[in-house]
Scaffold this motif. Structure first.
Motif, mmCIF file in Angstrom:
data_model
loop_
_atom_site.group_PDB
_atom_site.id
_atom_site.type_symbol
_atom_site.label_atom_id
_atom_site.label_comp_id
_atom_site.label_asym_id
_atom_site.label_seq_id
_atom_site.Cartn_x
_atom_site.Cartn_y
_atom_site.Cartn_z
ATOM 1 N N ASP A 167 -17.030 58.790 -7.540
ATOM 2 C CA ASP A 167 -18.436 59.162 -7.375
ATOM 3 C C ASP A 167 -19.095 58.493 -6.174
ATOM 4 O O ASP A 167 -20.306 58.618 -5.973
ATOM 5 C CB ASP A 167 -19.227 58.848 -8.645
ATOM 6 C CG ASP A 167 -19.258 57.360 -8.980
ATOM 7 O OD1 ASP A 167 -18.659 56.556 -8.224
ATOM 8 O OD2 ASP A 167 -19.877 56.986 -10.003
ATOM 9 N N GLY A 168 -18.310 57.755 -5.364
ATOM 10 C CA GLY A 168 -18.857 57.134 -4.173
ATOM 11 C C GLY A 168 -19.410 55.737 -4.373
ATOM 12 O O GLY A 168 -19.931 55.133 -3.421
ATOM 13 N N THR A 169 -19.280 55.216 -5.566
ATOM 14 C CA THR A 169 -19.673 53.825 -5.809
ATOM 15 C C THR A 169 -18.455 52.926 -5.646
ATOM 16 O O THR A 169 -17.322 53.405 -5.494
ATOM 17 C CB THR A 169 -20.268 53.653 -7.217
ATOM 18 O OG1 THR A 169 -19.285 54.048 -8.184
ATOM 19 C CG2 THR A 169 -21.520 54.516 -7.385
ATOM 20 N N VAL A 170 -18.673 51.614 -5.691
ATOM 21 C CA VAL A 170 -17.597 50.662 -5.446
ATOM 22 C C VAL A 170 -17.580 49.601 -6.539
ATOM 23 O O VAL A 170 -18.629 49.114 -6.980
ATOM 24 C CB VAL A 170 -17.762 49.984 -4.065
ATOM 25 C CG1 VAL A 170 -16.642 48.971 -3.806
ATOM 26 C CG2 VAL A 170 -17.775 51.034 -2.957
ATOM 27 N N VAL A 171 -16.367 49.227 -6.980
ATOM 28 C CA VAL A 171 -16.188 48.120 -7.909
ATOM 29 C C VAL A 171 -15.439 47.008 -7.182
ATOM 30 O O VAL A 171 -14.715 47.263 -6.215
ATOM 31 C CB VAL A 171 -15.409 48.549 -9.171
ATOM 32 C CG1 VAL A 171 -16.260 49.468 -10.026
ATOM 33 C CG2 VAL A 171 -14.099 49.231 -8.791
ATOM 34 N N ALA A 172 -15.625 45.767 -7.646
ATOM 35 C CA ALA A 172 -15.005 44.635 -6.962
ATOM 36 C C ALA A 172 -14.736 43.512 -7.943
ATOM 37 O O ALA A 172 -15.485 43.308 -8.915
ATOM 38 C CB ALA A 172 -15.899 44.135 -5.839
ATOM 39 N N VAL A 173 -13.646 42.767 -7.700
ATOM 40 C CA VAL A 173 -13.325 41.571 -8.472
ATOM 41 C C VAL A 173 -12.879 40.477 -7.510
ATOM 42 O O VAL A 173 -12.368 40.755 -6.422
ATOM 43 C CB VAL A 173 -12.209 41.832 -9.505
ATOM 44 C CG1 VAL A 173 -12.693 42.748 -10.622
ATOM 45 C CG2 VAL A 173 -10.971 42.420 -8.837
ATOM 46 N N GLY A 174 -13.079 39.215 -7.935
ATOM 47 C CA GLY A 174 -12.678 38.091 -7.094
ATOM 48 C C GLY A 174 -13.862 37.305 -6.595
ATOM 49 O O GLY A 174 -14.846 37.104 -7.334
ATOM 50 N N ASN A 175 -13.814 36.869 -5.371
ATOM 51 C CA ASN A 175 -14.876 36.077 -4.760
ATOM 52 C C ASN A 175 -16.239 36.742 -4.943
ATOM 53 O O ASN A 175 -16.468 37.860 -4.495
ATOM 54 C CB ASN A 175 -14.575 35.889 -3.274
ATOM 55 C CG ASN A 175 -15.649 35.103 -2.560
ATOM 56 O OD1 ASN A 175 -16.628 35.672 -2.109
ATOM 57 N ND2 ASN A 175 -15.445 33.796 -2.466
ATOM 58 N N ALA A 176 -17.144 36.033 -5.600
ATOM 59 C CA ALA A 176 -18.430 36.613 -5.989
ATOM 60 C C ALA A 176 -19.256 37.064 -4.793
ATOM 61 O O ALA A 176 -19.863 38.148 -4.812
ATOM 62 C CB ALA A 176 -19.214 35.612 -6.830
ATOM 63 N N GLU A 177 -19.296 36.257 -3.725
ATOM 64 C CA GLU A 177 -20.113 36.594 -2.560
ATOM 65 C C GLU A 177 -19.658 37.897 -1.901
ATOM 66 O O GLU A 177 -20.474 38.693 -1.447
ATOM 67 C CB GLU A 177 -20.056 35.453 -1.549
ATOM 68 C CG GLU A 177 -21.015 35.616 -0.378
ATOM 69 C CD GLU A 177 -20.983 34.431 0.565
ATOM 70 O OE1 GLU A 177 -21.849 34.371 1.461
ATOM 71 O OE2 GLU A 177 -20.106 33.569 0.415
#
Length: 345
Positions: free
Chosen positions: A136-146
């Protein structure tokens, strides 16, 4: 009277003898003709047999199996394939055909915690974080918070995870970035008409639609002097090295002086820490740079559709959805031999 009778007998005997000679000649003639005819028939039969044999040999030659060549990869296919797998500094991630993601390697910051991701269409591994682009064009991320502050990103079509920051390309050709920005690598807000992005340790590269390249971030040593690059179709950078792929299948390089003039028919490039890779249209791989961990041992790789270069390891995806890896295997970053069903365009 007796004399006349004797003359008649002689005459009849002569006629009988003449008849016998005539019959013998006809039989002989017929016999001779039969012999010639038989010889001609034998000759014709031999010629027919030879013709049949020649025809059979010809048909046998035609029916010999042909060697099937591997289909060539074009740049568009290679560009799509590059999104399904990524080698980070210390870990490796790959996208499966069902939209889920696999990861292996260093996980001290949680960069491999991707088991719950679904509906993913692209992945990118950074220094100690991982990005996933959703359908849907969004992004997920894991790891370094910044580097993982991407919750507000929308309308994204491409992602790139750098050492400590993240970059996203929008459908309108603008770029967003988040994370560590001491050197200005995230100063991309004014970029436009961009078709590809690449994040390095302290610099971000953007590819314009006209084939030129722009740079944001620290560039004290001018290792990213790309001002004269033209006709570029793909870019890759890491650890002070940048490589561009030209539309004619050759490459340009900055940051190192490796001889890559013999690289031809390239459809994708990947830069690692101190080395670079080029995927050829026939599915083989070219490599240059340091080989201290065996990361360049790819000469026997075939049937590849994508390659990625990490800190000291190289990974590749085959057309059958399996993976290969060579180089430094710390924390198991190269343990991908049992991965299957990787998404292949």
């Amino acid at each position: 009277m007796r004399k006349i009778y004797r003359i008649i007998c002689i005459f009849l005997s002569a006629c009988l003898l003449l008849c016998l000679v005539s019959c013998g000649t006809d039989d002989g003639g017929r016999k001779s003709k039969q012999t010639v005819s038989s010889q001609n028939s034998d000759k014709t039969g031999n010629e027919d047999n030879q013709s049949i044999l020649r025809q059979a040999a010809s048909e046998q030659t035609v029916s010999e199996p042909k060697v099937t060549k591997q289909a060539k990869i074009d740049r568009e296919t290679a560009a799509r394939a590059a999104k399904v797998m990524s080698a980070g500094a210390d870990h490796t991630v790959a996208l499966r055909s069902d939209g889920t993601v696999m990861a292996t390697g260093e996980n001290h910051a949680g960069q491999c915690e991707v088991s719950g991701w679904t509906d993913i269409v692209a992945v990118s591994a950074g220094g100690n974080h991982t990005l996933g682009l959703c359908a849907d064009g969004t992004v997920v991320a894991v790891g370094n918070a910044e580097a993982c502050d991407v919750s507000g990103w929308t309308d994204i079509i491409a992602i790139s995870a750098g050492a400590l920051y993240s970059v996203g390309l929008r459908t309108d050709g603008t770029v967003v970035a988040t994370g560590y920005n001491k050197d200005g690598a995230c100063d991309v807000n004014e970029w436009n008409d961009i078709v590809a992005v690449c994040s390095e340790g302290s610099c971000t590269l953007g590819l314009h639609s006209d084939g030129t390249v722009i740079v944001a971030g620290k560039d004290e040593s001018e290792q990213f002097d790309v001002s004269d690059w033209t006709d570029i179709t793909a870019i890759s950078a890491r650890s002070g090295i940048a490589m561009g792929l030209r539309s004619d299948g050759t490459v340009v390089l900055t940051g190192r002086e490796w001889n890559v003039t013999n690289w031809t028919d390239i459809v994708a490039v990947a830069v690692g820490s101190g080395f670079a890779l080029g995927l050829r249209s026939d599915g083989t791989v070219m490599a240059a740079g340091g080989n201290g961990d065996g990361q360049l041992e790819v000469s026997d790789w075939t049937d590849l559709v994508a390659v990625s270069a990490g800190k000291g390891h190289t990974v590749g995806v085959r057309s059958d959805g399996t993976m290969l890896a060579v180089g430094y295997n710390g924390e198991g970053r190269c343990e991908v031999s049992d991965w299957t069903d990787i998404m292949v365009p």
